[in-house]
Design an enzyme around this catalytic site. Structure first.
Site, PDB file in Angstrom:
ATOM      1  N   ASP A  35       0.833  -1.215   0.000  1.00 40.09           N
ATOM      2  CA  ASP A  35       0.000   0.000   0.000  1.00 40.09           C
ATOM      3  C   ASP A  35       0.864   1.260   0.000  1.00 40.09           C
ATOM      4  O   ASP A  35       2.028   1.223   0.351  1.00 40.09           O
ATOM      5  CB  ASP A  35      -0.860   0.020   1.267  1.00 40.09           C
ATOM      6  CG  ASP A  35      -2.167  -0.726   1.067  1.00 40.09           C
ATOM      7  OD1 ASP A  35      -2.476  -1.058  -0.086  1.00 40.09           O
ATOM      8  OD2 ASP A  35      -2.857  -0.969   2.065  1.00 40.09           O
ATOM      9  N   LYS A  56      -3.873   3.212  -3.336  1.00 39.48           N
ATOM     10  CA  LYS A  56      -4.972   3.917  -3.993  1.00 39.48           C
ATOM     11  C   LYS A  56      -4.663   5.385  -4.205  1.00 39.48           C
ATOM     12  O   LYS A  56      -5.471   6.131  -4.699  1.00 39.48           O
ATOM     13  CB  LYS A  56      -6.245   3.765  -3.173  1.00 39.48           C
ATOM     14  CG  LYS A  56      -6.704   2.329  -3.126  1.00 39.48           C
ATOM     15  CD  LYS A  56      -8.116   2.203  -2.611  1.00 39.48           C
ATOM     16  CE  LYS A  56      -8.587   0.769  -2.595  1.00 39.48           C
ATOM     17  NZ  LYS A  56      -7.789  -0.108  -1.737  1.00 39.48           N
ATOM     18  N   MET A 168      -7.811   9.732   9.296  1.00 38.41           N
ATOM     19  CA  MET A 168      -8.380  10.287   8.066  1.00 38.41           C
ATOM     20  C   MET A 168      -9.188  11.558   8.347  1.00 38.41           C
ATOM     21  O   MET A 168     -10.264  11.770   7.768  1.00 38.41           O
ATOM     22  CB  MET A 168      -9.254   9.239   7.352  1.00 38.41           C
ATOM     23  CG  MET A 168      -8.424   8.098   6.790  1.00 38.41           C
ATOM     24  SD  MET A 168      -9.410   6.760   6.107  1.00 38.41           S
ATOM     25  CE  MET A 168      -9.529   5.665   7.511  1.00 38.41           C
TER      26      MET A 168
HETATM   27  N1  SAH Z   1      -4.067   0.714   8.970  1.00 35.73           N
HETATM   28  C1  SAH Z   1      -3.517   2.029   9.243  1.00 35.73           C
HETATM   29  C2  SAH Z   1      -4.524   3.132   9.003  1.00 35.73           C
HETATM   30  C3  SAH Z   1      -4.935   3.272   7.548  1.00 35.73           C
HETATM   31  S1  SAH Z   1      -6.097   4.547   7.315  1.00 35.73           S
HETATM   32  C4  SAH Z   1      -2.963   2.057  10.667  1.00 35.73           C
HETATM   33  O1  SAH Z   1      -3.232   1.147  11.440  1.00 35.73           O
HETATM   34  O2  SAH Z   1      -2.249   3.006  11.001  1.00 35.73           O
HETATM   35  C5  SAH Z   1      -5.061   5.875   6.795  1.00 35.73           C
HETATM   36  C6  SAH Z   1      -4.971   6.914   7.870  1.00 35.73           C
HETATM   37  O3  SAH Z   1      -4.079   6.476   8.884  1.00 35.73           O
HETATM   38  C7  SAH Z   1      -4.394   8.244   7.416  1.00 35.73           C
HETATM   39  O4  SAH Z   1      -5.369   9.065   6.819  1.00 35.73           O
HETATM   40  C8  SAH Z   1      -3.922   8.824   8.724  1.00 35.73           C
HETATM   41  O5  SAH Z   1      -4.995   9.333   9.495  1.00 35.73           O
HETATM   42  C9  SAH Z   1      -3.405   7.574   9.431  1.00 35.73           C
HETATM   43  N2  SAH Z   1      -1.959   7.378   9.240  1.00 35.73           N
HETATM   44  C10 SAH Z   1      -1.349   6.368   8.620  1.00 35.73           C
HETATM   45  N3  SAH Z   1      -0.012   6.489   8.700  1.00 35.73           N
HETATM   46  C11 SAH Z   1       0.237   7.619   9.390  1.00 35.73           C
HETATM   47  C12 SAH Z   1       1.402   8.291   9.828  1.00 35.73           C
HETATM   48  N4  SAH Z   1       2.630   7.819   9.575  1.00 35.73           N
HETATM   49  N5  SAH Z   1       1.263   9.434  10.538  1.00 35.73           N
HETATM   50  C13 SAH Z   1       0.041   9.923  10.840  1.00 35.73           C
HETATM   51  N6  SAH Z   1      -1.101   9.333  10.452  1.00 35.73           N
HETATM   52  C14 SAH Z   1      -1.017   8.193   9.741  1.00 35.73           C
END
Ligand code: SAH
Length: 245
Positions: A35, A56, A168
């Site tokens: 991803d 995506k 998000m």
């Molecule tokens: N499965 C992922 C979340 C995916 S949804 C997890 O467990 O972290 C995608 C959202 O995750 C982004 O819009 C943001 O809100 C958050 N996110 C993912 N990576 C991030 C990062 N390094 N720093 C801050 N927010 C992050």
């Protein structure tokens, strides 16, 4: 080897936050379907694998979920060791369980490997304990972005007394603010907005519920970012060690 797909969490970004199990799965992989939010640095653990980007975002906006499902199935049926690598944890807003269900329905064995979710890493990396005795008796992970636009029970969240970690949320700050204010949360409730958690270019912006949209705008907050909303967001405890020497 029997057909099997590993659904693996790559953690929030810092490659040192990978689990040993994730490293082991990557080591064995023939195919790694990756991803956007996965730090490509973790691919050092699978130098021989074929890497298939299925994110995506940028460039690949159109990779539909059904295509990802079919591709995993095809590779698995070819007897390949497939690792489906997702940012954070596969089952925290990551559609991991949908993919697992679909694969098992088609006779493919699935093994899930946890990753450190962005909310946990973001809080830790700016010194925020998500629970704190006497201050925050729980933590609630929510997404501000729903596919069917079904709305969360904001009044219940506002009054839960738990720390809210919003995923998000960057494009939804006005809605989050207004919903929580309408639900009875204090306007001066502390908020921390953490961009690129755990990465060298992590940035954090401290604010309050009422001011968070303006502050995020001035700070030019960008996705990926998480919001931590609650009393603990005013804390700044000892920082996590960036690197173990
Ligand atoms: N499965 C992922 C979340 C995916 S949804 C997890 O467990 O972290 C995608 C959202 O995750 C982004 O819009 C943001 O809100 C958050 N996110 C993912 N990576 C991030 C990062 N390094 N720093 C801050 N927010 C992050």
């Amino acid at each position: 080897m029997s057909a099997k797909v590993w659904l693996v969490g790559a953690g929030p970004g810092d490659p040192e936050l990978l689990t040993l199990k994730a490293v082991k799965a990557l080591n064995q992989a023939d195919i790694v379907m990756i991803d956007d939010l996965v730090n490509p640095a973790v691919l050092e653990h699978c130098p021989a694998a074929r890497v298939v980007p299925v994110g995506k975002r940028g460039g690949c906006r159109s990779t539909p979920q059904a295509f990802i499902h079919r591709l995993m199935l095809r590779y698995a049926r070819q007897g390949k060791c497939v690792v489906r690598l997702k940012g954070g944890d596969p089952c925290i807003f990551g559609r991991g369980s949908e993919e697992a269900d679909w694969l098992t329905t088609h006779g493919i064995e699935v093994e899930m490997v946890n990753g450190i979710t962005a909310g946990l890493a973001g809080a830790t990396h700016c010194g925020i304990p998500l629970t704190l005795r006497g201050i925050a008796r729980g933590v609630t992970l929510v997404t501000a972005h729903t596919q069917d636009d079904s709305s969360l029970n904001w009044p219940a969240l506002a009054q839960s007394g738990t720390t809210l970690v919003v995923y998000m949320g960057v494009a939804k700050l006005p809605e989050v603010r207004d919903s929580l204010l309408a639900g009875g949360m204090r306007a001066d409730m502390p908020v921390a907005m953490i961009e690129n958690a755990s990465l060298p270019h992590q940035r954090e912006c401290r604010s309050t519920l009422a001011a968070m949209q303006q502050d995020a705008h001035d700070f030019q907050l960008k996705s990926p970012a998480i919001l931590v909303i609650g009393e603990v967001a005013a804390q700044q405890q000892i920082h996590a060690l960036a690197e173990i020497a």
